[in-house]
Design a protein around this motif. Structure first.
Motif, PDB file in Angstrom:
ATOM      1  N   ILE A  20       9.169  18.064   2.396  1.00 19.24           N
ATOM      2  CA  ILE A  20       8.323  17.260   3.274  1.00 19.24           C
ATOM      3  C   ILE A  20       6.860  17.634   3.036  1.00 19.24           C
ATOM      4  CG2 ILE A  20       7.840  16.579   5.662  1.00 19.24           C
ATOM      5  CD1 ILE A  20      10.632  17.822   6.359  1.00 19.24           C
ATOM      6  N   PHE A  21       6.064  16.634   2.711  1.00 14.66           N
ATOM      7  CA  PHE A  21       4.614  16.804   2.644  1.00 14.66           C
ATOM      8  C   PHE A  21       4.063  16.417   4.010  1.00 14.66           C
ATOM      9  CE2 PHE A  21       5.461  16.376  -1.902  1.00 14.66           C
ATOM     10  CZ  PHE A  21       4.617  17.331  -2.428  1.00 14.66           C
ATOM     11  N   TYR A  29       5.379  12.295   3.551  1.00 17.77           N
ATOM     12  CA  TYR A  29       6.431  11.878   2.638  1.00 17.77           C
ATOM     13  C   TYR A  29       7.608  12.846   2.761  1.00 17.77           C
ATOM     14  CZ  TYR A  29       8.883  10.432  -1.565  1.00 17.77           C
ATOM     15  OH  TYR A  29       9.834   9.961  -2.428  1.00 17.77           O
ATOM     16  N   ILE A  30       8.809  12.297   2.781  1.00 14.77           N
ATOM     17  CA  ILE A  30      10.030  13.094   2.809  1.00 14.77           C
ATOM     18  C   ILE A  30      10.847  12.691   1.595  1.00 14.77           C
ATOM     19  CG2 ILE A  30      12.135  13.655   4.075  1.00 14.77           C
ATOM     20  CD1 ILE A  30      10.597  12.787   6.640  1.00 14.77           C
ATOM     21  N   GLY A  31      11.244  13.671   0.798  1.00 18.41           N
ATOM     22  CA  GLY A  31      12.020  13.387  -0.403  1.00 18.41           C
ATOM     23  C   GLY A  31      13.196  14.323  -0.523  1.00 18.41           C
ATOM     24  N   LYS A  56      -3.308  10.538  -3.935  1.00 20.26           N
ATOM     25  CA  LYS A  56      -3.860  10.425  -2.583  1.00 20.26           C
ATOM     26  C   LYS A  56      -3.034  11.243  -1.593  1.00 20.26           C
ATOM     27  CE  LYS A  56      -5.312   7.227   0.934  1.00 20.26           C
ATOM     28  NZ  LYS A  56      -5.498   5.883   1.379  1.00 20.26           N
ATOM     29  N   MET A  57      -1.709  11.185  -1.714  1.00 23.05           N
ATOM     30  CA  MET A  57      -0.845  11.954  -0.823  1.00 23.05           C
ATOM     31  C   MET A  57      -1.122  13.452  -0.962  1.00 23.05           C
ATOM     32  SD  MET A  57       3.288  12.412  -0.767  1.00 23.05           S
ATOM     33  CE  MET A  57       3.247  13.331  -2.301  1.00 23.05           C
ATOM     34  N   LEU A  58      -1.269  13.920  -2.192  1.00 24.25           N
ATOM     35  CA  LEU A  58      -1.535  15.342  -2.412  1.00 24.25           C
ATOM     36  C   LEU A  58      -2.888  15.760  -1.851  1.00 24.25           C
ATOM     37  CD1 LEU A  58      -0.102  15.774  -6.018  1.00 24.25           C
ATOM     38  CD2 LEU A  58       0.885  16.606  -3.869  1.00 24.25           C
ATOM     39  N   GLU A  65       6.846  21.663   3.089  1.00 26.88           N
ATOM     40  CA  GLU A  65       8.015  22.363   3.636  1.00 26.88           C
ATOM     41  C   GLU A  65       9.228  21.998   2.807  1.00 26.88           C
ATOM     42  OE1 GLU A  65      10.596  22.277   7.782  1.00 26.88           O
ATOM     43  OE2 GLU A  65       8.566  21.486   7.747  1.00 26.88           O
ATOM     44  N   THR A  66      10.090  22.991   2.544  1.00 30.76           N
ATOM     45  CA  THR A  66      11.341  22.734   1.839  1.00 30.76           C
ATOM     46  C   THR A  66      12.509  23.192   2.712  1.00 30.76           C
ATOM     47  OG1 THR A  66      11.282  24.858   0.691  1.00 30.76           O
ATOM     48  CG2 THR A  66      10.318  22.990  -0.459  1.00 30.76           C
TER      49      THR A  66
END
Length: 72
Positions: A20-21, A29-31, A56-58, A65-66
């Motif tokens: 999760i960013f 963002y969740i991946g 842009k997200m970065l 978080e992982t």
């Protein structure tokens, strides 16, 4: 902030999980990934190789978080 997020990459496990960013208290963002370390490393390649929306997200992310899981 990218350097702080990059540090998190070095402690990411090579196992399956969710990442999760965050921007403050809001998820950007969740991946999911079969290998968290490899997937997160793809976000920290040369900026010019990344799509604009990822760049842009970065820039906006304040935390990464992982969460390890049994499978993808």
């Amino acid at each position: 902030m990218r350097k702080a997020l990059n540090k998190k990459l070095h402690v990411a496990p090579p196992s399956a999980g969710v990442y999760i960013f965050w921007r403050r208290k809001m998820p950007l963002y969740i991946g999911k990934a079969a290998n968290l370390k490899q997937r997160l490393a793809s976000y920290f390649q040369k900026s010019s190789q990344l799509p604009i929306k990822i760049q842009k997200m970065l820039q906006e992310a304040t935390r990464l978080e992982t969460i390890q899981t049994a499978s993808e």
